[in-house]
Design an enzyme around this catalytic site. Structure first.
Site, PDB file in Angstrom:
ATOM      1  CB  CYS A   8     -20.806  15.507 -25.029  1.00  0.00           C
ATOM      2  SG  CYS A   8     -20.323  14.674 -26.572  1.00  0.00           S
TER       3      CYS A   8
ATOM      4  CB  ALA B 223     -20.379   6.922 -18.029  1.00  0.00           C
TER       5      ALA B 223
ATOM      6  CG  ASP C   4     -13.685  11.591 -24.548  1.00  0.00           C
ATOM      7  OD1 ASP C   4     -14.446  12.495 -24.151  1.00  0.00           O
ATOM      8  OD2 ASP C   4     -13.978  10.804 -25.463  1.00  0.00           O
TER       9      ASP C   4
ATOM     10  CE  LYS D  85     -17.195  15.669 -27.957  1.00  0.00           C
ATOM     11  NZ  LYS D  85     -16.277  15.278 -29.045  1.00  0.00           N
TER      12      LYS D  85
ATOM     13  CE  LYS E 168     -15.162   5.970 -20.905  1.00  0.00           C
ATOM     14  NZ  LYS E 168     -16.545   6.344 -20.668  1.00  0.00           N
TER      15      LYS E 168
HETATM   16  O1  LIG Z   1     -17.978   6.622 -22.899  1.00  0.00           O
HETATM   17  P1  LIG Z   1     -19.120   7.591 -22.825  1.00  0.00           P
HETATM   18  O2  LIG Z   1     -19.480   7.919 -21.377  1.00  0.00           O
HETATM   19  O3  LIG Z   1     -20.309   7.161 -23.635  1.00  0.00           O
HETATM   20  O4  LIG Z   1     -18.641   8.963 -23.510  1.00  0.00           O
HETATM   21  C1  LIG Z   1     -17.548   9.689 -23.008  1.00  0.00           C
HETATM   22  C2  LIG Z   1     -17.245  10.858 -23.882  1.00  0.00           C
HETATM   23  O5  LIG Z   1     -16.995  10.431 -25.221  1.00  0.00           O
HETATM   24  C3  LIG Z   1     -17.524  11.424 -26.116  1.00  0.00           C
HETATM   25  O6  LIG Z   1     -16.624  11.769 -27.128  1.00  0.00           O
HETATM   26  P2  LIG Z   1     -17.015  11.705 -28.717  1.00  0.00           P
HETATM   27  O7  LIG Z   1     -18.430  12.127 -28.923  1.00  0.00           O
HETATM   28  O8  LIG Z   1     -16.736  10.281 -29.149  1.00  0.00           O
HETATM   29  O9  LIG Z   1     -16.043  12.656 -29.368  1.00  0.00           O
HETATM   30  C4  LIG Z   1     -17.880  12.612 -25.248  1.00  0.00           C
HETATM   31  O10 LIG Z   1     -16.791  13.476 -25.010  1.00  0.00           O
HETATM   32  C5  LIG Z   1     -18.340  11.905 -24.008  1.00  0.00           C
HETATM   33  O11 LIG Z   1     -18.405  12.755 -22.875  1.00  0.00           O
END
Ligand SMILES: O=P(O)(O)OC[C@H]1O[C@H](OP(=O)(O)O)[C@H](O)[C@@H]1O
Length: 323
Positions: free
Chosen positions: A126, A130, A195, A206, A231
């Site tokens: 994904c 972070a 998430d 993801k 989180k």
């Molecule tokens: O906060 P950061 O580390 O950027 O992202 C964390 C997670 O959020 C995203 O979800 P989506 O694409 O919004 O469904 C992905 O699952 C990713 O690993």
């Protein structure tokens, strides 16, 4: 951008990534307050802000960064005695959250880079700010690294990841999600984002993350999760499960094809759960910890007692559904 526009962009994934969703939601709340006329009625102001918060909370159900961030901002607003005080608290808390969220990413990047050895190949999944932060910091430190990145059906967030890696001149290999096990023998470690993290250290990320962790475990490769402390999902202490978002079936199969296949059902869960046993370490801004210590983060860094969780935080997700 209005609060409703922000909510729509979160729901339609123009704003995405658990951390960014939280920062944008909090900024939307702060800016929405400025559009409300000053009446001197603190109760009416708080009511209006609770309604606005409930719209944002209804956009996406899984990333706990969203309710955590809103709770951090709204918590002291609810007890303000005057409208001016409520407005000031809202502004200060929102700005503080956005600032601390960015600082957390810098700290995670510095710690995560220490876990990426020179000459290693990192697999990621994904598009996590972070996780990518750690990889970019390792590169900045002069380490010779490569990245293996997945496609991430159906939204193809992997393309965002490979663009960033390419822009930073990091050699990258890109493949379909189902090639993960085949690729596992070529890599050294896995770094992903999150998430939500539950009290028993399970990581919600993801869809496909759990398969990667399973394959990594089989191949004896380390799995590192990068996650800001917001989180972690405190309500899982009370036994609440994280809701896994199911998105529209036409994200996977176009409607015109689906219409010709009346016996076919399409499922589109966008997150999955990786048990703690498949995760070697969670890197937060408060330090790296084994997943089984998730509870300590909830108690010490989120700082919400059980009473508060039960009295105020429960039901925070039951707000207005945004359509
Ligand atoms: O906060 P950061 O580390 O950027 O992202 C964390 C997670 O959020 C995203 O979800 P989506 O694409 O919004 O469904 C992905 O699952 C990713 O690993």
């Amino acid at each position: 951008m209005t609060l409703l526009q922000t909510a729509e962009q979160i729901q339609t994934m123009q704003i995405r990534g658990a951390g960014k969703i939280a920062r944008e939601a909090v900024a939307a709340l702060r800016d929405h307050a400025e559009t409300l006329p000053r009446t001197g009625d603190v109760a009416a102001f708080i009511r209006e802000m609770e309604h606005a918060a409930s719209i944002l909370l209804g956009t996406r159900p899984t990333a706990v960064s969203l309710p955590n961030a809103i709770q951090m901002v709204m918590r002291d607003v609810r007890t303000a005695r005057t409208e001016e005080a409520a407005r000031r608290i809202l502004r200060e808390k929102a700005d503080a959250f956005i600032w601390s969220s960015r600082t957390a990413l810098d700290r995670i990047a510095a710690m995560g880079a220490n876990h990426i050895p020179d000459g290693s190949i990192v697999m990621t999944h994904c598009n996590s700010k972070a996780a990518l932060g750690c990889i970019l910091e390792a590169k900045r430190q002069g380490k010779d690294i490569e990245v293996y990145a997945t496609e991430v059906r159906p939204w193809n967030q992997g393309r965002l990841t490979i663009k960033t890696l390419n822009d930073n001149e990091i050699p990258t290999t890109y493949f379909v999600d189902s090639a993960v096990r085949s690729m596992m023998k070529e890599i050294d470690l896995v770094i992903v984002g999150a998430d939500a993290i539950t009290v028993n250290g399970a990581v919600v990320n993801k869809i496909g993350t759990s398969q990667i962790a399973l394959c990594a475990n089989e191949a004896r490769k380390n799995v590192i999760v990068t996650a800001e402390t917001y989180k972690f999902a405190p309500r899982t202490i009370l036994g609440e499960l994280i809701q896994i978002e199911e998105r529209a079936q036409n994200e996977v199969l176009p409607d015109d094809i689906a219409a010709t296949l009346p016996f076919v059902r399409v499922k589109n869960p966008v997150f999955d759960v990786t048990p703690a046993d498949y995760i070697d370490m969670i890197i937060t801004e408060a330090g790296a910890l084994p997943p089984h210590l998730a509870y300590t983060i909830m108690r010490e860094y989120l700082g919400w007692g059980l009473d508060e969780l039960q009295n105020q935080f429960l039901g925070a997700r039951t707000g207005t559904e945004f359509r």
